[in-house]
Motif scaffolding. Structure first.
Motif, PDB file in Angstrom:
ATOM      1  N   GLY A 153      42.736  27.979  15.914  1.00 27.38           N
ATOM      2  CA  GLY A 153      42.586  29.297  16.508  1.00 27.38           C
ATOM      3  C   GLY A 153      42.126  30.373  15.550  1.00 27.38           C
ATOM      4  N   GLY A 154      41.699  29.988  14.352  1.00 31.10           N
ATOM      5  CA  GLY A 154      41.242  30.962  13.374  1.00 31.10           C
ATOM      6  C   GLY A 154      39.785  31.340  13.563  1.00 31.10           C
ATOM      7  N   SER A 155      39.358  32.363  12.847  1.00 29.60           N
ATOM      8  CA  SER A 155      37.963  32.809  12.913  1.00 29.60           C
ATOM      9  C   SER A 155      37.226  32.424  11.629  1.00 29.60           C
ATOM     10  CB  SER A 155      37.878  34.322  13.092  1.00 29.60           C
ATOM     11  OG  SER A 155      36.532  34.760  12.942  1.00 29.60           O
ATOM     12  N   PRO A 156      36.089  31.746  11.761  1.00 33.51           N
ATOM     13  CA  PRO A 156      35.309  31.353  10.587  1.00 33.51           C
ATOM     14  C   PRO A 156      34.221  32.370  10.232  1.00 33.51           C
ATOM     15  CG  PRO A 156      34.465  30.209  12.488  1.00 33.51           C
ATOM     16  CD  PRO A 156      35.557  31.114  12.985  1.00 33.51           C
ATOM     17  N   ALA A 157      34.357  33.607  10.713  1.00 37.65           N
ATOM     18  CA  ALA A 157      33.297  34.601  10.528  1.00 37.65           C
ATOM     19  C   ALA A 157      32.916  34.778   9.061  1.00 37.65           C
ATOM     20  CB  ALA A 157      33.734  35.942  11.117  1.00 37.65           C
ATOM     21  N   GLU A 158      33.881  34.609   8.177  1.00 38.60           N
ATOM     22  CA  GLU A 158      33.625  34.782   6.739  1.00 38.60           C
ATOM     23  C   GLU A 158      32.659  33.731   6.203  1.00 38.60           C
ATOM     24  OE1 GLU A 158      36.296  34.800   2.593  1.00 38.60           O
ATOM     25  OE2 GLU A 158      37.258  34.668   4.565  1.00 38.60           O
ATOM     26  N   TYR A 159      32.583  32.592   6.881  1.00 40.00           N
ATOM     27  CA  TYR A 159      31.819  31.462   6.376  1.00 40.00           C
ATOM     28  C   TYR A 159      30.529  31.198   7.154  1.00 40.00           C
ATOM     29  CZ  TYR A 159      36.507  30.768   4.537  1.00 40.00           C
ATOM     30  OH  TYR A 159      37.718  30.961   3.937  1.00 40.00           O
ATOM     31  N   MET A 160      30.218  32.062   8.114  1.00 41.27           N
ATOM     32  CA  MET A 160      29.046  31.841   8.953  1.00 41.27           C
ATOM     33  C   MET A 160      28.208  33.107   9.041  1.00 41.27           C
ATOM     34  SD  MET A 160      30.940  29.742  12.050  1.00 41.27           S
ATOM     35  CE  MET A 160      29.442  29.599  13.034  1.00 41.27           C
ATOM     36  N   PRO A 161      26.878  32.989   9.162  1.00 43.33           N
ATOM     37  CA  PRO A 161      26.044  34.183   9.353  1.00 43.33           C
ATOM     38  C   PRO A 161      26.361  34.830  10.694  1.00 43.33           C
ATOM     39  CG  PRO A 161      24.756  32.181   9.648  1.00 43.33           C
ATOM     40  CD  PRO A 161      26.083  31.743   9.127  1.00 43.33           C
ATOM     41  N   ASP A 162      26.063  36.112  10.820  1.00 45.03           N
ATOM     42  CA  ASP A 162      26.427  36.874  12.019  1.00 45.03           C
ATOM     43  C   ASP A 162      25.874  36.252  13.289  1.00 45.03           C
ATOM     44  OD1 ASP A 162      27.798  38.639  10.436  1.00 45.03           O
ATOM     45  OD2 ASP A 162      26.202  40.153  10.389  1.00 45.03           O
ATOM     46  N   TYR A 163      24.596  35.823  13.259  1.00 44.59           N
ATOM     47  CA  TYR A 163      24.004  35.270  14.482  1.00 44.59           C
ATOM     48  C   TYR A 163      24.707  33.987  14.900  1.00 44.59           C
ATOM     49  CZ  TYR A 163      21.466  32.722  10.808  1.00 44.59           C
ATOM     50  OH  TYR A 163      21.149  31.995   9.690  1.00 44.59           O
ATOM     51  N   SER A 164      25.142  33.214  13.909  1.00 46.81           N
ATOM     52  CA  SER A 164      25.805  31.946  14.199  1.00 46.81           C
ATOM     53  C   SER A 164      27.188  32.170  14.800  1.00 46.81           C
ATOM     54  CB  SER A 164      25.896  31.116  12.915  1.00 46.81           C
ATOM     55  OG  SER A 164      26.258  29.782  13.188  1.00 46.81           O
ATOM     56  N   ILE A 165      27.954  33.087  14.216  1.00 52.51           N
ATOM     57  CA  ILE A 165      29.293  33.356  14.745  1.00 52.51           C
ATOM     58  C   ILE A 165      29.200  33.993  16.125  1.00 52.51           C
ATOM     59  CG2 ILE A 165      29.630  35.665  13.726  1.00 52.51           C
ATOM     60  CD1 ILE A 165      32.285  32.908  13.864  1.00 52.51           C
TER      61      ILE A 165
END
Length: 412
Positions: A225-237
């Motif tokens: 349930g976590g967010s991987p936003a730190e590890y992915m480009p904005d368009y991908s997230i």
């Protein structure tokens, strides 16, 4: 204009993939790029995090010009056939000048001579594999140990210039080696290139302070349930979150628990025996274990089946073959050695449209943009795999299930 080929799964596309893409363009000097991407299911026998259309969209936003699908018959296979299918597709386009892959070695200096030796598949190599498997080793471990032994035995005086066993234990080195072997066996003029894998390794957990994590670690984070936003480009997230909000992922093997339980509970040993990778009495072992599981889960089944000989990855691929009803006959080495036989377009940018025009004259296999107008046994399996994948969505629509027939390639 030069074109670089990249082979990927993008499950999901993260910052490490962006780094590799950027370095591939830089190292190759290419103006254009073609990505060969696995469809709904991946090489380790898992469903992709989200649909192939969503992952194609990610790749196009990253800058890929053209995305082609690696047929499921090759995508859910050991490294040898995964690599062969993908390289054969790049070769068949007639427009690819180079292939760039990531590796722990970061250089071709050790990989090329080893690939040249292993491409010949010497008797010593095959004997070594058989001997180690007879002692209980799984194929990947048996292949790595036998390959290292055969290579070192071929050197004058047994002189070692590098540790082949250690090199083959690294997953990206091993896969890259099979890309090089495939290029050699196809007699391809495509120039191989490699960039050092950076950041987290395949099995590494998430690291604080780093913006690069493995796709495996990101998928585990999503499961919690976590967010991987730190590890992915904005368009991908953004695409990932859109799919998640629509109930279309992220998926994992447990998403197919009910389907697998039904299939394994309603098939006889003789019916299971015909499926791909169902060897050495595994069908009987499966049917013995099923009633003994107090609460059926895919992870529980895998844990009960796993052994030194049967790795989790091999068993995961087996379950995907069960799910998709893949027979041994249709995935026999003689069949796979022919190559995919068609080039399925998943998506393109405007620059990719120019590549497609060029491929009308250069491609040696049909270029498929509308599967409803083309027939091929492996393509039928791709369409079935897409429908099975969408069947695990929370509320699959007709378009989700049959989008290959109803929707055009993705365009960005």
């Amino acid at each position: 204009m030069a074109t670089v080929g990249i082979i990927a799964e993008y499950s999901p596309l993260h910052n490490g993939h962006v780094h590799h893409f950027t370095e591939a363009k830089k190292l190759s000097g290419a103006d254009r790029s073609i990505v060969i991407m696995s469809g709904p299911f991946t090489q380790r026998g898992e469903p992709a995090a989200v649909s192939k259309q969503a992952r194609t969209e990610m790749a196009l936003h990253m800058g890929a010009d053209l995305v082609l699908e690696l047929p499921v018959a090759y995508a859910v296979q050991p490294a040898e056939w995964f690599a062969f299918g993908a390289v054969a597709l790049l070769e068949a386009t007639g427009v690819v000048d180079s292939l760039c892959f990531g590796s722990e070695a970061g250089t071709l200096g050790t990989l090329l001579p080893l690939a040249g030796f292993l491409a010949e598949e010497s008797g010593a190599l095959q004997d070594g594999i058989r001997r180690r498997m007879a002692l209980g080793a799984g194929f990947p471990a048996a292949y790595a140990a036998a390959a290292a032994s055969a290579w070192e035995g071929s050197l004058p005086g047994g002189e070692r210039t590098f540790d082949a066993a250690e090199l083959l234990r690294q997953p990206n080195n091993s896969l890259g080696l099979h890309y090089l072997i495939a290029l050699r066996r196809l007699g391809s003029a495509i120039r191989p290139l490699t960039v050092p894998r950076t950041g987290a390794g395949f099995h590494d957990p998430l690291q604080s302070g780093s913006r690069i994590a493995s796709a495996t670690a990101i998928r585990r984070l999503l499961e919690k349930g976590g967010s991987p936003a730190e590890y992915m480009p904005d368009y991908s997230i953004s695409i990932l979150e859109r799919e998640q909000a629509a109930g279309k992922g992220p998926l994992n093997l447990e998403s197919f628990r009910m389907q697998l339980r039904h299939l394994l509970s309603t098939r006889t040993a003789s019916e299971l025996q015909h499926l791909q990778d169902m060897n050495e009495g595994l069908e009987n072992r499966l049917l013995r274990i099923m009633p003994a599981l107090p609460d059926f889960t895919v992870s529980g089944l895998l844990e009960a089946l796993k052994s030194k000989r049967y790795t989790r990855t091999r068993l995961q691929r087996l379950l995907i073959h069960v799910l998709l009803n893949h027979s041994k006959e249709e995935m026999a080495p003689a069949v796979l050695a022919r190559g995919p036989g068609y080039i399925r377009v998943l998506g393109f940018r405007e620059s990719g449209r120019k590549l497609l025009k060029q491929m009308k004259h250069s491609a040696v296999w049909p270029v498929v943009t509308n599967p409803a107008r083309f027939s091929h046994p492996l393509l039928e399996r791709d369409l079935q795999a897409a429908a099975a994948f969408a069947g695990a969505f929370s509320n699959p629509s007709r378009t989700d299930l049959y989008g290959d027939y109803l929707e055009p390639p993705v365009r960005v």
